[in-house]
Design an enzyme around this catalytic site. Structure first.
Site, PDB file in Angstrom:
ATOM      1  N   GLU A 149      12.646  -2.212   5.506  1.00 50.46           N
ATOM      2  CA  GLU A 149      12.236  -0.858   5.852  1.00 50.46           C
ATOM      3  C   GLU A 149      11.545  -0.789   7.203  1.00 50.46           C
ATOM      4  O   GLU A 149      11.065  -1.800   7.721  1.00 50.46           O
ATOM      5  CB  GLU A 149      11.346  -0.275   4.766  1.00 50.46           C
ATOM      6  CG  GLU A 149      10.184  -1.155   4.383  1.00 50.46           C
ATOM      7  CD  GLU A 149       9.562  -0.688   3.075  1.00 50.46           C
ATOM      8  OE1 GLU A 149       8.842   0.310   3.121  1.00 50.46           O
ATOM      9  OE2 GLU A 149       9.795  -1.312   2.032  1.00 50.46           O
ATOM     10  N   CYS A 167       7.856   0.961  13.775  1.00 54.09           N
ATOM     11  CA  CYS A 167       7.324  -0.188  13.044  1.00 54.09           C
ATOM     12  C   CYS A 167       8.503  -0.963  12.462  1.00 54.09           C
ATOM     13  O   CYS A 167       9.339  -0.386  11.771  1.00 54.09           O
ATOM     14  CB  CYS A 167       6.417   0.344  11.938  1.00 54.09           C
ATOM     15  SG  CYS A 167       5.772  -0.944  10.870  1.00 54.09           S
ATOM     16  N   CYS A 182       7.931 -11.449   1.769  1.00 50.80           N
ATOM     17  CA  CYS A 182       6.867 -12.167   2.486  1.00 50.80           C
ATOM     18  C   CYS A 182       6.284 -13.188   1.523  1.00 50.80           C
ATOM     19  O   CYS A 182       6.271 -12.979   0.323  1.00 50.80           O
ATOM     20  CB  CYS A 182       5.783 -11.173   2.906  1.00 50.80           C
ATOM     21  SG  CYS A 182       4.420 -11.903   3.850  1.00 50.80           S
ATOM     22  N   CYS A 208      -0.829 -11.556  -0.017  1.00 48.95           N
ATOM     23  CA  CYS A 208      -2.029 -10.707   0.054  1.00 48.95           C
ATOM     24  C   CYS A 208      -2.059  -9.767  -1.158  1.00 48.95           C
ATOM     25  O   CYS A 208      -1.047  -9.166  -1.511  1.00 48.95           O
ATOM     26  CB  CYS A 208      -2.064  -9.899   1.353  1.00 48.95           C
ATOM     27  SG  CYS A 208      -2.095 -10.938   2.822  1.00 48.95           S
ATOM     28  N   CYS A 227      -0.888  -5.904  -0.900  1.00 51.18           N
ATOM     29  CA  CYS A 227       0.318  -5.582  -0.140  1.00 51.18           C
ATOM     30  C   CYS A 227       1.569  -5.583  -1.015  1.00 51.18           C
ATOM     31  O   CYS A 227       1.757  -6.493  -1.834  1.00 51.18           O
ATOM     32  CB  CYS A 227       0.476  -6.581   1.001  1.00 51.18           C
ATOM     33  SG  CYS A 227       1.896  -6.234   2.043  1.00 51.18           S
ATOM     34  N   GLY A 260       6.829  -8.533   6.037  1.00 52.12           N
ATOM     35  CA  GLY A 260       6.923  -9.889   6.555  1.00 52.12           C
ATOM     36  C   GLY A 260       5.749 -10.268   7.428  1.00 52.12           C
ATOM     37  O   GLY A 260       5.006  -9.413   7.914  1.00 52.12           O
ATOM     38  N   GLU A 261       5.606 -11.575   7.615  1.00 50.67           N
ATOM     39  CA  GLU A 261       4.570 -12.104   8.505  1.00 50.67           C
ATOM     40  C   GLU A 261       5.296 -12.610   9.763  1.00 50.67           C
ATOM     41  O   GLU A 261       5.988 -13.625   9.720  1.00 50.67           O
ATOM     42  CB  GLU A 261       3.812 -13.231   7.780  1.00 50.67           C
ATOM     43  CG  GLU A 261       2.930 -14.091   8.657  1.00 50.67           C
ATOM     44  CD  GLU A 261       1.998 -13.320   9.593  1.00 50.67           C
ATOM     45  OE1 GLU A 261       1.297 -12.409   9.138  1.00 50.67           O
ATOM     46  OE2 GLU A 261       1.991 -13.632  10.802  1.00 50.67           O
ATOM     47  N   SER A 299       1.182  -7.876  14.490  1.00 50.77           N
ATOM     48  CA  SER A 299       0.101  -8.043  13.521  1.00 50.77           C
ATOM     49  C   SER A 299       0.318  -9.302  12.699  1.00 50.77           C
ATOM     50  O   SER A 299       1.411  -9.553  12.206  1.00 50.77           O
ATOM     51  CB  SER A 299       0.056  -6.812  12.608  1.00 50.77           C
ATOM     52  OG  SER A 299      -0.968  -6.936  11.661  1.00 50.77           O
ATOM     53  N   SER A 329      -5.109  -9.184  10.849  1.00 46.58           N
ATOM     54  CA  SER A 329      -5.557  -8.588   9.591  1.00 46.58           C
ATOM     55  C   SER A 329      -6.728  -9.407   9.064  1.00 46.58           C
ATOM     56  O   SER A 329      -6.535 -10.491   8.529  1.00 46.58           O
ATOM     57  CB  SER A 329      -4.412  -8.603   8.576  1.00 46.58           C
ATOM     58  OG  SER A 329      -3.330  -7.864   9.080  1.00 46.58           O
ATOM     59  N   LEU A 330      -7.926  -8.876   9.237  1.00 50.98           N
ATOM     60  CA  LEU A 330      -9.124  -9.629   8.849  1.00 50.98           C
ATOM     61  C   LEU A 330      -9.531  -9.249   7.419  1.00 50.98           C
ATOM     62  O   LEU A 330      -9.613 -10.095   6.546  1.00 50.98           O
ATOM     63  CB  LEU A 330     -10.240  -9.347   9.854  1.00 50.98           C
ATOM     64  CG  LEU A 330     -11.400 -10.335   9.877  1.00 50.98           C
ATOM     65  CD1 LEU A 330     -10.922 -11.747  10.151  1.00 50.98           C
ATOM     66  CD2 LEU A 330     -12.431  -9.923  10.931  1.00 50.98           C
ATOM     67  N   HIS A 331      -9.819  -7.989   7.201  1.00 47.61           N
ATOM     68  CA  HIS A 331     -10.067  -7.425   5.866  1.00 47.61           C
ATOM     69  C   HIS A 331     -11.266  -7.992   5.112  1.00 47.61           C
ATOM     70  O   HIS A 331     -11.512  -7.587   3.972  1.00 47.61           O
ATOM     71  CB  HIS A 331      -8.825  -7.533   4.962  1.00 47.61           C
ATOM     72  CG  HIS A 331      -7.557  -6.963   5.510  1.00 47.61           C
ATOM     73  ND1 HIS A 331      -7.523  -5.836   6.304  1.00 47.61           N
ATOM     74  CD2 HIS A 331      -6.265  -7.351   5.378  1.00 47.61           C
ATOM     75  CE1 HIS A 331      -6.266  -5.570   6.631  1.00 47.61           C
ATOM     76  NE2 HIS A 331      -5.484  -6.476   6.086  1.00 47.61           N
ATOM     77  N   CYS A 381       3.622  -0.877   3.999  1.00 43.60           N
ATOM     78  CA  CYS A 381       4.732  -1.821   4.092  1.00 43.60           C
ATOM     79  C   CYS A 381       5.183  -2.302   2.724  1.00 43.60           C
ATOM     80  O   CYS A 381       4.379  -2.648   1.874  1.00 43.60           O
ATOM     81  CB  CYS A 381       4.352  -3.012   4.958  1.00 43.60           C
ATOM     82  SG  CYS A 381       2.637  -3.494   4.821  1.00 43.60           S
TER      83      CYS A 381
HETATM   84  N1  SAH Z   1       1.984  -9.739   7.972  1.00 42.89           N
HETATM   85  C1  SAH Z   1       1.324  -8.982   9.021  1.00 42.89           C
HETATM   86  C2  SAH Z   1       1.882  -7.577   9.135  1.00 42.89           C
HETATM   87  C3  SAH Z   1       1.550  -6.805   7.905  1.00 42.89           C
HETATM   88  S1  SAH Z   1       1.490  -5.096   7.825  1.00 42.89           S
HETATM   89  C4  SAH Z   1      -0.160  -8.937   8.766  1.00 42.89           C
HETATM   90  O1  SAH Z   1      -0.597  -9.418   7.725  1.00 42.89           O
HETATM   91  O2  SAH Z   1      -0.894  -8.471   9.626  1.00 42.89           O
HETATM   92  C5  SAH Z   1       0.278  -4.439   8.814  1.00 42.89           C
HETATM   93  C6  SAH Z   1      -1.077  -4.147   8.159  1.00 42.89           C
HETATM   94  O3  SAH Z   1      -1.017  -3.384   6.941  1.00 42.89           O
HETATM   95  C7  SAH Z   1      -1.820  -5.417   7.818  1.00 42.89           C
HETATM   96  O4  SAH Z   1      -3.117  -5.325   8.320  1.00 42.89           O
HETATM   97  C8  SAH Z   1      -1.817  -5.417   6.313  1.00 42.89           C
HETATM   98  O5  SAH Z   1      -2.872  -6.182   5.815  1.00 42.89           O
HETATM   99  C9  SAH Z   1      -1.939  -3.950   6.015  1.00 42.89           C
HETATM  100  N2  SAH Z   1      -1.558  -3.554   4.656  1.00 42.89           N
HETATM  101  C10 SAH Z   1      -0.703  -4.158   3.823  1.00 42.89           C
HETATM  102  N3  SAH Z   1      -0.624  -3.497   2.647  1.00 42.89           N
HETATM  103  C11 SAH Z   1      -1.438  -2.445   2.767  1.00 42.89           C
HETATM  104  C12 SAH Z   1      -1.794  -1.382   1.877  1.00 42.89           C
HETATM  105  N4  SAH Z   1      -1.279  -1.297   0.662  1.00 42.89           N
HETATM  106  N5  SAH Z   1      -2.673  -0.463   2.329  1.00 42.89           N
HETATM  107  C13 SAH Z   1      -3.201  -0.549   3.574  1.00 42.89           C
HETATM  108  N6  SAH Z   1      -2.901  -1.517   4.446  1.00 42.89           N
HETATM  109  C14 SAH Z   1      -2.049  -2.472   4.040  1.00 42.89           C
END
Ligand code: SAH
Length: 342
Positions: free
Chosen positions: A88, A101, A108, A112, A115, A159-160, A191, A214-216, A333
């Protein structure tokens, strides 16, 4: 599955056409057609060459299967690959242009917890041409003859990207090539969940793209609860890789921080985040969690997000809440593909 012609750079395409005994100018016609998002069969070249190409190469590596349009104009695409897999992508309209995007893998393997892309694990990597074709087909759909519709690209779909390093870097080179669709590296953001060794390699590619991480979370122990990759690379290693990226490319970097209720959204976390990032040439993008059906994590309300943002700013950290676009069409995503597979 046949090979993907869009994997090739213009130089590689030239060698290929010459090896087929065709004159060099054919390569230019072919390349221009491909970069306009055309199928091989629709490009105006002699039938002989076309037939030989179609024996080995996919005519339409990425096809738009379905389009969903949100009230704010955001469009989400479900793409079909030649082997039947689905990926997608999203097109977001901004005052400064259109951002697409793209996905870099089918599924993936990063796992996480919040996700949707990772729910079924990794199916396969996309080739560079499959990543590029997502941009080419949407651009073709949206462009008039003169102007290019897509001005910005973010690698934030499924994907990563750094787990598919070679193909991603080839894509970055091809999408920014002057004779092609020519999207400036400065308008491209990649990202990553923080694959440290590849972050170092990327810094040496000579591609001044924007690096987003993506730190979170603010501590390794808490990050490990929601991001398995945190067991492999610590936050301090990620920060060191970011510093190196800045030194090598001169580009500021961005941290994504998705606010999850009861996990990472207390003001204590804002204080810790500020302490981690103080004095760094970076920005924090706060993201509202798009709740995923298969997971029991919840987002925070708007008010807590604003409080979190204010606290970061009061501590001298540049931060914004990312405007959520197209949430009602499954903007997060992997959500669309997961739904389709169900
Ligand atoms: N694999 C890469 C790209 C991922 S998508 C990465 O991890 O960065 C881009 C962003 O969306 C990332 O920061 C990911 O953590 C975040 N993301 C994934 N699922 C999400 C969700 N359900 N709600 C909000 N952000 C989300």
């Amino acid at each position: 599955m046949k090979k993907i012609l869009q994997d090739l750079s213009f130089e590689q395409l030239k060698s290929l056409t010459v090896s087929f005994g065709a004159p060099q100018f054919r390569a230019k016609q072919l390349y221009e057609g491909l970069m306009r998002g055309k199928r091989i069969s629709d490009i105006n070249i002699d039938k002989d060459l076309k037939d030989r190409l179609l024996e080995t190469y996919e005519d339409e590596p990425v096809a738009i299967e379905k389009t969903f349009t949100a009230a704010d104009g955001t469009e989400k695409y479900l793409f079909r690959l030649s082997d039947g897999n689905m990926i997608e992508g999203v097109l977001m309209k901004h005052s400064y242009g259109n951002t697409q995007c793209v996905s870099t893998q089918v599924g993936c393997r990063m796992g996480c917890k919040f996700c949707a892309s990772t729910l079924g694990g990794l199916i396969r990597n996309l080739t560079s041409g499959e990543i590029l074709s997502q941009v080419l087909v949407v651009n073709a759909l949206k462009s008039d003859k003169k102007s290019r519709a897509i001005t910005n690209v973010v690698l934030m779909g499924s994907g990563e990207p750094l787990d598919n390093y070679e193909n991603t870097v080839a894509f970055l080179k091809n999408v920014s090539a002057a004779g092609g669709i020519n999207i400036s590296p400065r308008n491209i953001s990649l990202s990553t969940c923080g694959l440290v060794p590849q972050m170092y390699s990327l810094a040496d590619e000579g591609l001044p793209i924007n690096l987003t991480v993506s730190l979170h979370q603010t501590t390794d122990a808490e990050r490990q609860r929601i991001m398995p990759i945190a067991n492999k690379y610590g936050i301090s290693e990620i920060l060191a890789a970011c510093s190196n990226y800045f030194e090598k490319t001169g580009r500021r970097y961005i941290f994504e921080y998705t606010l999850i209720e009861g996990e990472n959204s207390d003001l204590r976390h804002a204080d810790e985040l500020a302490a981690l990032l103080k004095g760094r040439p970076c920005h924090v993008n706060l993201i509202g969690l798009n709740a995923v059906k298969e997971r029991d994590l919840k987002g925070t309300g708007k008010l807590s997000a604003e409080r979190f943002e204010e606290r970061l700013k009061s501590l001298g950290i540049s931060a914004t809440i990312r405007r959520s676009m197209g949430a009602e069409i499954g903007g997060a995503c992997g959500q669309l593909r997961a739904k389709y597979m169900r």
